[in-house]
Scaffold this active site. Structure first.
Site, PDB file in Angstrom:
ATOM      1  N   GLN A   3      -6.452   9.402  -5.871  1.00  0.00           N
ATOM      2  CA  GLN A   3      -5.006   9.187  -5.837  1.00  0.00           C
ATOM      3  C   GLN A   3      -4.367   9.900  -4.640  1.00  0.00           C
ATOM      4  O   GLN A   3      -3.259  10.442  -4.731  1.00  0.00           O
ATOM      5  CB  GLN A   3      -4.365   9.631  -7.148  1.00  0.00           C
ATOM      6  CG  GLN A   3      -4.584   8.635  -8.291  1.00  0.00           C
ATOM      7  CD  GLN A   3      -4.020   7.249  -7.986  1.00  0.00           C
ATOM      8  OE1 GLN A   3      -3.065   7.095  -7.229  1.00  0.00           O
ATOM      9  NE2 GLN A   3      -4.627   6.224  -8.565  1.00  0.00           N
ATOM     10  N   SER A   4      -5.039   9.907  -3.512  1.00  0.00           N
ATOM     11  CA  SER A   4      -4.504  10.565  -2.313  1.00  0.00           C
ATOM     12  C   SER A   4      -3.301   9.808  -1.753  1.00  0.00           C
ATOM     13  O   SER A   4      -3.400   8.622  -1.416  1.00  0.00           O
ATOM     14  CB  SER A   4      -5.598  10.634  -1.241  1.00  0.00           C
ATOM     15  OG  SER A   4      -5.033  10.957   0.011  1.00  0.00           O
ATOM     16  N   ASN A   5      -2.186  10.505  -1.633  1.00  0.00           N
ATOM     17  CA  ASN A   5      -1.007   9.919  -0.988  1.00  0.00           C
ATOM     18  C   ASN A   5      -1.254   9.732   0.502  1.00  0.00           C
ATOM     19  O   ASN A   5      -0.783   8.781   1.119  1.00  0.00           O
ATOM     20  CB  ASN A   5       0.204  10.830  -1.182  1.00  0.00           C
ATOM     21  CG  ASN A   5       0.603  10.956  -2.642  1.00  0.00           C
ATOM     22  OD1 ASN A   5       0.814   9.963  -3.315  1.00  0.00           O
ATOM     23  ND2 ASN A   5       0.685  12.191  -3.139  1.00  0.00           N
TER      24      ASN A   5
END
Ligand code: PLP
Length: 332
Positions: free
Chosen positions: A70-72
């Protein structure tokens, strides 16, 4: 001096809400860097204005970067690179069965724009720079060029984006957009890979924004980040010798909660409370922990600037951790 390309919608607003002042217990100005663009929004885009200019100037057709599933940062990179005509390869850290990572939140957006995803284990992730460099060399053998961006876009080049953000805030304060035309008592923000903190700490003093920069660690610890931020700032100052050293940096590692990506029960209640009383949406990985830190900071600033760094897609993937949310009114 490195060049950048304009990607973000700037300046982002300075926002204030009476309910938020009450909850935090201070005059709280929110720098809405959660609104730097559309699906690409968040703090990473300011770094990518420099980093993707670097990729273009090196003639890259592929951008390689890494992060959590879930890396922005990975999502912002994939979306923005696509708009500039480049493809992206992402090295995403997962402890789970690789085939079962759901296409939700940031990961959904990565897939939507057709990024190529390589899942790697937490132990492989420790060697991420070597893995990404190796992949770039493979690509070079095919006659194409790949540009490697480190975790979070946090190197000297990326950090320049947050030096610029401090110049932007100086201008807004000068226009009277944050009440008094005086420096804030503190600037508070979440710290995950250190590049944002490095840029803020180099720029805040230089542009008269504040003399107290509170970086709220969401992982690792104070010692790790002090070292990391010093290294990033050193790289930035090599690129732009007019920059001063980081100034007034206060690293806080007591608000990181039970784990990276997981908020404490008090932090979860805080995030829900802020949403219900003000409409402001915070995420449990970064911005929720950082604003919670401001509300519980000792000594507490009287007039603070909170940098809202974004994180909405991750919340949409993992908002379940905030609880059942059955009530409909503030305080339920
Ligand atoms: C990456 C990120 C941060 C932390 O910024 P770093 O420069 O990596 O320290 C804070 N908030 C959000 C929402 C992020 O995506």
């Amino acid at each position: 001096m490195p060049r950048k390309i304009a990607l973000a919608h700037l300046p982002t607003p300075l926002w204030r809400n009476d309910g938020l002042d009450d909850i935090v217990g201070a005059e709280t100005w929110v720098k809405r860097d959660d609104a730097t663009l559309g699906a690409e929004a968040g703090n990473k885009i300011r770094k990518l204005e420099y980093l993707l200019a670097g990729a273009i100037d090196e003639g890259a057709s592929t951008v390689i970067t890494c992060g959590a599933v879930q890396s922005n940062h990975a999502r912002a990179t994939a979306l923005l690179a696509r708009g500039l005509g480049m493809r992206t390869e992402l090295f995403l850290r997962t402890a789970d069965e690789r085939a079962t990572e759901p296409f939700t939140g940031n990961h959904f957006l990565d897939r939507l724009v057709g990024a190529e995803v390589h899942f790697i284990t937490p132990s492989e992730y420790r060697d991420r720079m070597a893995l990404m460099t190796q992949r770039a060399e493979q690509i070079a053998h095919t006659g194409e060029r790949a540009y490697v961006i480190p975790e979070g876009g946090s190197n000297g080049l990326g950090a320049l984006g947050y030096v610029d953000a401090m110049r932007e805030i100086e201008h807004q304060v000068g226009l009277g957009l944050a009440g008094a035309r005086t420096p804030f008592d503190a600037v508070v923000h979440a710290c995950g890979s250190g590049g944002t903190s490095a840029g803020i700490a180099m720029g805040a003093g230089a542009f008269g924004v504040t003399s107290r920069v509170v970086a709220v660690a969401v992982c690792d610890d104070k010692r790790y980040f002090e070292k990391t931020i010093a290294r990033i700032a050193g790289e930035a100052r090599a690129l732009d010798p007019s920059l001063g050293a980081p100034h007034g940096l206060e690293l806080r590692d007591e608000f990181k909660g039970p784990a990276y990506g997981e908020a404490s029960p008090a932090q979860k209640r805080f995030i829900v409370d802020v949403a219900r009383r003000t409409g402001l949406v915070l995420d449990p990985v970064y911005s929720g922990k950082a604003l919670f830190a401001l509300a519980n900071l000792v000594p507490k600033p009287k007039r603070a600037l909170f940098i809202h760094t974004g994180g909405l897609p991750g919340l949409l993937a993992d908002g379940g951790q905030l609880g059942p949310l059955s009530g409909t009114d503030p305080g339920d």
